[in-house]
Motif scaffolding. Structure first.
Motif, mmCIF file in Angstrom:
data_model
loop_
_atom_site.group_PDB
_atom_site.id
_atom_site.type_symbol
_atom_site.label_atom_id
_atom_site.label_comp_id
_atom_site.label_asym_id
_atom_site.label_seq_id
_atom_site.Cartn_x
_atom_site.Cartn_y
_atom_site.Cartn_z
ATOM 1 N N VAL A 9 0.860 -1.185 0.000
ATOM 2 C CA VAL A 9 0.000 0.000 0.000
ATOM 3 C C VAL A 9 0.897 1.236 0.000
ATOM 4 O O VAL A 9 1.688 1.440 0.916
ATOM 5 N N GLY A 57 -4.913 4.723 1.277
ATOM 6 C CA GLY A 57 -4.611 3.972 2.479
ATOM 7 C C GLY A 57 -5.373 4.428 3.702
ATOM 8 O O GLY A 57 -5.525 3.668 4.667
ATOM 9 N N ILE A 63 -9.569 0.174 0.993
ATOM 10 C CA ILE A 63 -8.494 -0.803 1.174
ATOM 11 C C ILE A 63 -9.074 -2.185 1.479
ATOM 12 O O ILE A 63 -8.582 -3.209 0.979
ATOM 13 N N LEU A 76 1.700 -8.084 3.894
ATOM 14 C CA LEU A 76 1.217 -6.713 3.771
ATOM 15 C C LEU A 76 2.367 -5.758 4.074
ATOM 16 O O LEU A 76 2.996 -5.848 5.137
ATOM 17 N N VAL A 78 3.108 -1.670 4.298
ATOM 18 C CA VAL A 78 2.481 -0.345 4.309
ATOM 19 C C VAL A 78 3.585 0.696 4.140
ATOM 20 O O VAL A 78 4.391 0.908 5.048
ATOM 21 N N LEU A 80 3.112 3.987 3.148
ATOM 22 C CA LEU A 80 2.512 5.310 3.018
ATOM 23 C C LEU A 80 3.430 6.378 3.601
ATOM 24 O O LEU A 80 4.105 6.155 4.605
ATOM 25 N N HIS A 108 -1.410 4.130 8.090
ATOM 26 C CA HIS A 108 -0.864 2.819 8.450
ATOM 27 C C HIS A 108 -1.877 2.009 9.269
ATOM 28 O O HIS A 108 -2.141 0.838 8.979
ATOM 29 N N THR A 111 -4.997 0.950 7.287
ATOM 30 C CA THR A 111 -4.678 -0.130 6.350
ATOM 31 C C THR A 111 -4.570 -1.468 7.073
ATOM 32 O O THR A 111 -5.090 -2.485 6.602
ATOM 33 N N VAL A 112 -3.888 -1.483 8.210
ATOM 34 C CA VAL A 112 -3.742 -2.731 8.968
ATOM 35 C C VAL A 112 -5.113 -3.269 9.363
ATOM 36 O O VAL A 112 -5.414 -4.463 9.184
ATOM 37 N N LEU A 127 5.699 -2.305 8.420
ATOM 38 C CA LEU A 127 5.404 -0.878 8.437
ATOM 39 C C LEU A 127 6.668 -0.086 8.126
ATOM 40 O O LEU A 127 7.768 -0.484 8.499
#
Length: 239
Positions: A9, A57, A63, A76, A78, A80, A108, A111-112, A127
């Motif tokens: 993402v 995100g 998402i 995954l 992230v 961003l 973050h 998105t999670v 992350l």
């Protein structure tokens, strides 16, 4: 042999794109989510084996819809970020800092939450923070707070979500489009000065950092860890 599926993402430029490409080279089915049409169009032209999805995100529904379309996510990432946040504390625009928190920290976390129902039981979450979270560079209190907040998620989530693995990667100076607001000459001069102060005497590439991100995402024995890939910036004064 089953193929692992990755979702990056914020993956149409910089570290996110470099990570998506490395995961694809490793044989994963790679999906990238981003909000910009141009970045996704460029991705389709340069990397047709990576699947792009338009989604912000910070938008949980969007998402979540991407993750539902994919079906199951093993890794995954992230990635961003935003350009807002730096500045002396005395006149730091707090409205701007709130926007910066929205773009990165809340992005973050959102998105999670959105992807978690679709994450494989043995999957991972990685992350992206930055070394400002653990250095004392003047003018970085705002971005340090944002990145510190991102890193603060790693250890409790690694314990809470186990056996899903949760890690972070903390880059330092990286030559990516994040610096594009600076004129080219000014950027080169700044990088040259910074490189001389760093123990490694060089500015990282996005590919350098992507190696660490891929390690964090795929190594089955890493969890609750923040990998510092900063060229030694935390060891010296960068003021």
């Amino acid at each position: 042999m089953s193929v692992s599926t990755a979702l990056v993402v914020g993956g149409t430029s910089g570290i996110g794109l470099a990570t998506a490409r490395r995961l694809r080279e490793a044989g994963a089915a790679v999906h990238v989510a981003a909000r910009g049409e141009k970045g996704l169009a460029d991705l389709a032209a340069t990397d047709p084996t990576i699947t792009g999805h338009r989604a912000d995100g910070g938008d949980r529904s969007a998402i979540g819809a991407v993750a539902a379309e994919i079906g199951a996510v093993d890794w995954l990432v992230v990635a961003l970020s935003g350009r807002e946040g730096p500045g002396p504390i005395a006149d730091l625009d707090l409205g701007m800092l709130r926007r910066a928190f929205d773009a990165k920290f809340w992005g973050h976390l959102t998105t999670v939450q959105a992807v978690l129902p679709y994450l494989a039981p043995t999957g991972s979450i990685t992350l992206l923070s930055a070394i400002t979270a653990r250095t004392g560079m003047p003018g970085t209190a705002g971005v340090a707070a944002i990145n510190g907040a991102v890193e603060a998620l790693v250890r409790p989530l690694a314990a809470e979500l186990a056996p899903v693995r949760v890690n972070g990667v903390s880059p330092g100076f990286v030559d990516t489009p994040w610096w594009s607001a600076l004129p080219e000459d000014a950027r080169r001069e700044y990088f040259a000065q910074a490189a001389q102060a760093l123990p490694v005497r060089r500015i990282a590439t996005a590919e350098d950092v992507a190696e660490a991100v891929v390690l964090a995402a795929t190594n089955p024995n890493l969890t609750g860890t923040v990998i510092e890939t900063d060229g030694g910036a935390r060891l010296v004064s960068m003021a």
